[in-house]
Design an enzyme around this catalytic site. Sequence first.
Site, PDB file in Angstrom:
ATOM      1  N   LYS A 194     -51.965   2.106   0.463  1.00 60.78           N
ATOM      2  CA  LYS A 194     -51.101   3.142  -0.089  1.00 60.78           C
ATOM      3  C   LYS A 194     -51.617   4.486   0.394  1.00 60.78           C
ATOM      4  O   LYS A 194     -52.765   4.857   0.144  1.00 60.78           O
ATOM      5  CB  LYS A 194     -51.122   3.093  -1.618  1.00 60.78           C
ATOM      6  N   LYS A 246     -47.324   1.091   1.664  1.00 58.64           N
ATOM      7  CA  LYS A 246     -46.486   2.148   1.111  1.00 58.64           C
ATOM      8  C   LYS A 246     -46.936   3.499   1.618  1.00 58.64           C
ATOM      9  O   LYS A 246     -48.145   3.756   1.594  1.00 58.64           O
ATOM     10  CB  LYS A 246     -46.618   2.099  -0.414  1.00 58.64           C
TER      11      LYS A 246
HETATM   12  C1  PBG Z   1     -48.350   6.394  -8.380  1.00 58.56           C
HETATM   13  C2  PBG Z   1     -47.091   6.118  -7.664  1.00 58.56           C
HETATM   14  C3  PBG Z   1     -46.456   6.907  -6.688  1.00 58.56           C
HETATM   15  C4  PBG Z   1     -45.284   6.268  -6.335  1.00 58.56           C
HETATM   16  C5  PBG Z   1     -45.229   5.109  -7.062  1.00 58.56           C
HETATM   17  N1  PBG Z   1     -46.349   5.028  -7.874  1.00 58.56           N
HETATM   18  C6  PBG Z   1     -46.755   8.130  -6.026  1.00 58.56           C
HETATM   19  C7  PBG Z   1     -47.863   8.979  -6.248  1.00 58.56           C
HETATM   20  O1  PBG Z   1     -48.914   8.716  -5.708  1.00 58.56           O
HETATM   21  O2  PBG Z   1     -47.659   9.985  -6.939  1.00 58.56           O
HETATM   22  C8  PBG Z   1     -44.289   6.806  -5.358  1.00 58.56           C
HETATM   23  C9  PBG Z   1     -43.010   6.082  -5.254  1.00 58.56           C
HETATM   24  C10 PBG Z   1     -41.953   6.831  -4.553  1.00 58.56           C
HETATM   25  O3  PBG Z   1     -42.159   7.949  -4.048  1.00 58.56           O
HETATM   26  O4  PBG Z   1     -40.829   6.300  -4.503  1.00 58.56           O
HETATM   27  N2  PBG Z   1     -48.728   5.373  -9.240  1.00 58.56           N
END
Ligand code: PBG
Length: 323
Positions: A194, A246
């Site tokens: 991620k 992701k």
């Molecule tokens: C954090 C989280 C994030 C997303 C899902 N879970 C982003 C972040 O790091 O703030 C992003 C999902 C998206 O942008 O669609 N738990």
Amino acid sequence: MIQRPRRLRANAAIRNLVSETQVRAEQLVLPLFVREGLESPKPIKGLPGVVQHTKESLHAEIDRALAAGIGGVMVFGIPNHRDADGSESCNPNGVLAEAVRAIREQAGDRLVVIADLCLDEFTSHGHCGVLSPDGSVDNDRTLEIYAQMAVVLAEAGAHMLGASGMMDGQVGAVRTALDAANFKDVSILAYAAKYASAFYGPFRDAVESALEGDRFTYQQDPRNIRESMREIKLDAEEGADIIMVKPALGYLDVVREASQIVDLPIASYIVSGETAMIEAAAAQDLIDRERAILEALASVHRAGAKIICTYWAIEASVLLSNR
Ligand code: PBG
């Protein structure tokens, strides 16, 4: 000329015959936001059709998801109360556990119910973990909370937990906690790779993120791929059932390489900012929206992620079945 690749493109029937990629509705996962204490569904800027749900609108959305035949839902909860330790994350009657319970009651095993396992929606500072006195994220104390949260979400009925916080050792800690509580069949979707991405913008609005600062000390540097492979191997060793990459569209090389180095299923998440870019371009008539959606899904699938998390899951299922 003997070789004429165009022969296999002559009409739709022959193109379908030789097509290499079939995105299927049952491999699409819809992210859902459930907001505690909301009176009516609240739209999210930049993501047409995506809302913060009330209990009632969640119920209607699950009906649509079932009718569309999508594979699963990924549930995020937004609580009323936030504190430094994100204590609402472990409340068995908190917004996330309640939503998971309601969805399971409604859908049973007809949808895979994935609960997001992270603290950022629950902490007053917006980080994915708790903080040390010096303000840095305390990895190991965070793991203790993830372990408790995992059991609460499993008790609520989650089939799968999305370990998305990017703490070291999170998959192992969650697996150990689940097994100790006899939730041996609850699986872990490990956000192994991620990235600290600018493309999470609209999501931060969707979860009313309180974050000041950034996540660079735990999420990955977008310039790296070898580091992702290290994370993926560690998560596989710690007991991950599925590996998540992701964001998706800017990271197709990571998806491809991930699918080659492990034999676990690969998922990828077309994140809010990637979605919003396509929506914004389509809204200006710069691109054909439906074709762009299907092309984005095909690209992620082709790269090697058969499971795709997307805000378009329900709509895409309809588009795919009408083709
Ligand atoms: C954090 C989280 C994030 C997303 C899902 N879970 C982003 C972040 O790091 O703030 C992003 C999902 C998206 O942008 O669609 N738990």
